[in-house]
Design an enzyme around this catalytic site. Sequence first.
Site, PDB file in Angstrom:
ATOM      1  N   GLU A 103    -122.963  68.905 -20.226  1.00 54.48           N
ATOM      2  CA  GLU A 103    -122.724  69.375 -18.868  1.00 54.48           C
ATOM      3  C   GLU A 103    -123.655  70.494 -18.415  1.00 54.48           C
ATOM      4  OE1 GLU A 103    -120.877  68.400 -16.489  1.00 54.48           O
ATOM      5  OE2 GLU A 103    -119.423  67.037 -17.377  1.00 54.48           O
ATOM      6  N   SER A 364     -60.932  74.281 -42.183  1.00 55.86           N
ATOM      7  CA  SER A 364     -60.694  75.111 -43.375  1.00 55.86           C
ATOM      8  C   SER A 364     -61.799  76.113 -43.670  1.00 55.86           C
ATOM      9  CB  SER A 364     -60.510  74.206 -44.599  1.00 55.86           C
ATOM     10  OG  SER A 364     -59.385  73.380 -44.453  1.00 55.86           O
TER      11      SER A 364
END
Length: 709
Positions: A103, A364
């Site tokens: 680029e 429990s």
Amino acid sequence: MSTTVPQSTRRGRKPRLSNWAAIALIAAAGLGVGGVAYTRGTIEQIAAALPATPDLATLPVSTSVVDRNGQLLRPFTTDGRWRLPVSVEQVDRRFIDMLLAYEDQRFATHHGIDWSGMARAAVQFTMAGGKIVSGGSTLTMQVARLLETGSTRSLDAKLRQMVHADRLESALSKDQILTLYLTLAPYGGNIEGVRAASLAYFGKEPARLTTAEAALLVALPQSPEARRPDLNPKAAKLARDTVLDRMVTAGLMQQEEADAAKGEPIPTARREFPMLAAHLAQEATALDPSARTIPLTLDKKLQQALEKLGTTRAAPLGDEVSVAILVADQESGDILASVGSAGLFKSSADGFVDMTKAVRSPGSTLKPLIYGLGFELGLAHPESLIEDRTTAFGAYVPVNFDNFTRGTVTIHQALLESLNIPAVIVLDAVGTARLVSRMKRAYADPKLPDQTLPGLAIGLGGVGVTLRDLVSMYASIARGGMPVHLNDGVGSHVDTTGNEAPVLDPVSAWYVSSILRDVPPPVNGISGRIAFKTGTSYGYRDAWAVGYDGKTVVGVWVGRPDGVPVPGISGIKAAAPILFEAFDRIGPTQPFAPAPNGVILAANPDLPEPLRRFRHPNDNRTARDPSPEISFPEDGSDLDLGIGAGDGQPLVVKVRNGAPPFTFFANGAPFEQAAFTRQGIWTPDGPGYVTVSVVDAKGRSDQVKVFLD
């Protein structure tokens, strides 16, 4: 070949139009005689209309929820777009080199505009009769385009980008400009930035990319919609291969590497973004919706493994059944994994409900704390005998889970088999208010029916708690009775170090742990590996399993979020196997802490007389508030502490009944005041007779005389 981006020191300087004349010249070349209209004044007008230079720290990005190591757990869109924060250091260097070579080869040296490239573009524009042949845009100009809206292909737009690029180069460093590109570059649909693109197309962070992956990510932003690999894989492959050929020409790679990369398949579908710890991440984001990054205490690898475990284990139990798992470090209180359901989108099981925070009946699972209080109060020892026979407490008559009684059992056996009647007998002795108080010391938040005073049914599940509450309580037991505040990173962390009242004294906590290590494991478990307890709520609505080793506490809940019973579900069958598999995924089991001073390792016949059989404090019928009584040592006993051998052990004095705090004396001299515990430890200075006494908060006392050798 590698392109190095130097750091700029220009950040913070006043923006300038250093190249206004050259910009006007390029415009004139493109527009002919009309270009002379682009005077310095015109250029300055364009500059004045530009948007403010963005601050990377406040640039709108997707909120990213990360784990304790910075690994992505779940991102959220920003205005419907996936735009994840990223830095140059987080991206594969090979991709950066390929991007610059493709680029903007002179990115490191130009000031936003590549003049030779722009001159070439202007000449081509003129020769083509006003048609743009090549853009000549630099990465900085592309960033300028991404920061604006409107047309990008007209000469006016190009001129604006040139002015904007000059402004950006004056205000930002090269790395900051490159970071803007990596964050904003379009990749098709609502995907912006290289990090979001890498996750969407490859399912991974961009830190490690293959050559083919890097080339595709370089190619896509030039024409993101036309080249979307999920919509047009042929165009995507052609664009990627073009980048690879350009890299060979630029000398960035060998032809063999490019040919191999061309053979790599193109992804044909977008992947889902990570959605780990969905409930917790959603909560964190709701509390701070503007945050860019939200760190949690979770461990991504463990979270991922346990979410999969929960989903897998819930499937055979029915479409409406969900699973919740919570893992915490018992030392710091950091939550390492939080699985709220068997799947966020499992609508049949209300997957959107976070069951780690849902209030349910604990079955429990409170029994260990009940017996621990009995040990602490001097009422019992694990080998003390207790009756498992039908017993009425007014109108309340508890029964065991299997409806059978065992007769006379040890407390060790009663907890091991999770017998209900002995647990209620002990709870009646220690008091329900004390149980609730100790639960709160462990940072649990028990919900009582109609906010009434708790009845004995609380011991068998008649109270509302969350999975977090249970994990916090068991973490306290695992830590020798000292509580720790659980922390997940959401909101502020509560640091209570050194300010906590103990949940249990160390000896009582150790007794509880020693029993829980003996609980028979499920079919996929190894005995003694962890200390754990299961629970099943009334009507088979909730199945629980909570356990710990020397470092980690894990809690598991299984059931239906809507509270409908699941026939046959139980803690040992449904939750315990998940608990043991969770520890498998955590890693090697960590050793338990050694027994603290004061632990009595003895069979029932060898215990002091008061501890051989559990006795209710009101059995003497003299008062509802009995005076303190030294339960150990026994009056007149002869204790071999090894004093004559030179390595004698301290004398542990235990007291039951009475009102704390207690003050302990040896031969009339105080040696300890215990605010929260019912034992004192005294180191004798030699063998012989000693008179030990205790005085409670109401001035009542008891004493014994023993011989030490």
